[in-house]
Scaffold this motif. Structure first.
Motif, mmCIF file in Angstrom:
data_model
loop_
_atom_site.group_PDB
_atom_site.id
_atom_site.type_symbol
_atom_site.label_atom_id
_atom_site.label_comp_id
_atom_site.label_asym_id
_atom_site.label_seq_id
_atom_site.Cartn_x
_atom_site.Cartn_y
_atom_site.Cartn_z
ATOM 1 N N THR A 128 -8.955 8.151 -5.822
ATOM 2 C CA THR A 128 -8.112 7.177 -5.126
ATOM 3 C C THR A 128 -6.653 7.624 -5.094
ATOM 4 N N LEU A 129 -6.119 8.044 -6.229
ATOM 5 C CA LEU A 129 -4.710 8.453 -6.277
ATOM 6 C C LEU A 129 -4.462 9.696 -5.435
ATOM 7 N N ASP A 130 -5.390 10.631 -5.474
ATOM 8 C CA ASP A 130 -5.234 11.836 -4.640
ATOM 9 C C ASP A 130 -5.236 11.463 -3.161
ATOM 10 N N ALA A 131 -6.134 10.554 -2.760
ATOM 11 C CA ALA A 131 -6.204 10.146 -1.356
ATOM 12 C C ALA A 131 -4.954 9.379 -0.948
ATOM 13 N N MET A 132 -4.415 8.545 -1.835
ATOM 14 C CA MET A 132 -3.195 7.801 -1.517
ATOM 15 C C MET A 132 -2.013 8.743 -1.300
ATOM 16 N N ARG A 133 -1.937 9.780 -2.078
ATOM 17 C CA ARG A 133 -0.858 10.767 -1.871
ATOM 18 C C ARG A 133 -1.069 11.510 -0.560
ATOM 19 N N ARG A 134 -2.310 11.870 -0.284
ATOM 20 C CA ARG A 134 -2.605 12.598 0.955
ATOM 21 C C ARG A 134 -2.370 11.722 2.185
ATOM 22 N N ASP A 135 -2.645 10.425 2.061
ATOM 23 C CA ASP A 135 -2.469 9.498 3.186
ATOM 24 C C ASP A 135 -1.033 9.003 3.323
ATOM 25 N N GLY A 136 -0.143 9.474 2.473
ATOM 26 C CA GLY A 136 1.264 9.090 2.575
ATOM 27 C C GLY A 136 1.577 7.725 1.998
ATOM 28 N N LEU A 137 0.679 7.189 1.180
ATOM 29 C CA LEU A 137 0.904 5.885 0.577
ATOM 30 C C LEU A 137 1.729 5.987 -0.706
ATOM 31 N N ILE A 138 1.620 7.096 -1.383
ATOM 32 C CA ILE A 138 2.408 7.350 -2.588
ATOM 33 C C ILE A 138 3.236 8.600 -2.344
ATOM 34 N N GLY A 139 4.541 8.432 -2.361
ATOM 35 C CA GLY A 139 5.425 9.570 -2.124
ATOM 36 C C GLY A 139 5.636 10.400 -3.381
ATOM 37 N N GLU A 140 6.265 11.565 -3.193
ATOM 38 C CA GLU A 140 6.496 12.464 -4.322
ATOM 39 C C GLU A 140 7.415 11.848 -5.373
ATOM 40 N N GLY A 141 8.292 10.935 -4.946
ATOM 41 C CA GLY A 141 9.226 10.340 -5.889
ATOM 42 C C GLY A 141 8.707 9.109 -6.604
ATOM 43 N N SER A 142 7.423 8.795 -6.429
ATOM 44 C CA SER A 142 6.860 7.593 -7.055
ATOM 45 C C SER A 142 6.030 7.968 -8.279
ATOM 46 N N GLU A 143 6.149 7.169 -9.325
ATOM 47 C CA GLU A 143 5.418 7.384 -10.568
ATOM 48 C C GLU A 143 4.357 6.295 -10.718
ATOM 49 N N VAL A 144 3.140 6.680 -11.024
ATOM 50 C CA VAL A 144 2.070 5.717 -11.293
ATOM 51 C C VAL A 144 2.232 5.228 -12.730
ATOM 52 N N VAL A 145 2.517 3.942 -12.891
ATOM 53 C CA VAL A 145 2.750 3.387 -14.228
ATOM 54 C C VAL A 145 1.574 2.549 -14.732
#
Length: 239
Positions: A128-145
């Motif tokens: 899920t997290l990999d797909a969210m990054r690939r889909d542009g939902l989580i940017g490089e500057g965001s941290e998963v807390v």
């Protein structure tokens, strides 16, 4: 347990409850499995009902929220590369959905599971997290807390060929015993299973028991979904 013939409920704590009419919103297959006093073919018919399960995934984030998500509610993802079919920007609904402080925001993803689409639960978070990054939902500057995972066995009542015939084998036996099975999985009709539909199924079930009206949501879903509810003025007056 449920004694359908004797109209008696027994709870896990040992309490016994008698009733004149029972309105149940539990899944229809579970209700039929629980009930004694139904014809033998009722449980077999209920076991043939089809449903999918849903994994609900909450992702807590800190950092810059992508600009493209600032005014989004939810998005659908039909691509096979994405594990989820829908993602909601949960923090856009209320600031109380995230901790106090600047920079917190959140996403909620929903992943379907069925015998035709099994889900590797152990790998689901990373997928899920990999797909969210690939889909542009989580940017490089965001941290998963934080990451939250919940699975609901009954997620969607699945339409299938012969469904109406199966329901017609079950519902009369229940209603002969004063049991109204209503709601998303109580009625098992996907086309009238949204929250507004489910509320109206409850209202209309009471109307019918009090002899105030019919049950158009359950019995005439095509008509109700066409916006033609004005055809039932007596029910509108009763409300």
């Amino acid at each position: 347990s449920l004694d359908a013939a004797g109209r008696v409920l027994r709870t896990q704590t040992g309490e016994t409850i008698t009733y004149d009419h029972l309105i149940s919103t539990m899944p229809l297959d579970s209700l039929c499995a629980l009930a004694d006093g139904l014809p033998g073919d009722t449980r077999a018919a209920a076991r043939s009902l089809v449903h999918s399960s849903v994994h609900v995934l909450g992702v807590g984030l800190r950092g810059d929220q992508p600009e493209s998500l600032l005014h989004r509610c939810w998005m659908y993802f039909p691509e096979s590369s994405s594990p989820y079919y829908r993602v909601t920007v949960f923090s856009n609904y209320s600031p109380h959905n995230v901790p106090d402080g600047d920079g917190y925001w959140s996403l909620m993803a929903e992943v379907c599971e069925s015998p035709h689409r099994p889900v590797d639960r152990a790998a689901l978070q990373r997928w899920t997290l990999d797909a969210m990054r690939r889909d542009g939902l989580i940017g490089e500057g965001s941290e998963v807390v934080s990451f939250w995972h919940f699975r609901r066995e009954h997620g969607y009542p699945t339409p299938f060929l012969g469904r109406d015939q199966v329901l017609q084998r079950i519902r009369p036996h229940l209603e002969d015993r004063n049991i109204c099975s209503r709601g998303r999985f109580g009625a098992w009709k996907y086309e009238v299973s949204n929250q507004d539909h489910s509320f109206m199924q409850g209202v209309e079930a009471i109307d019918r028991l009090l002899r105030l009206g019919e049950e158009p949501t359950l019995d005439r879903p095509n008509h109700v979904n066409s916006g033609a509810f004005n055809a039932f003025p007596s029910q509108r007056a009763a409300r």
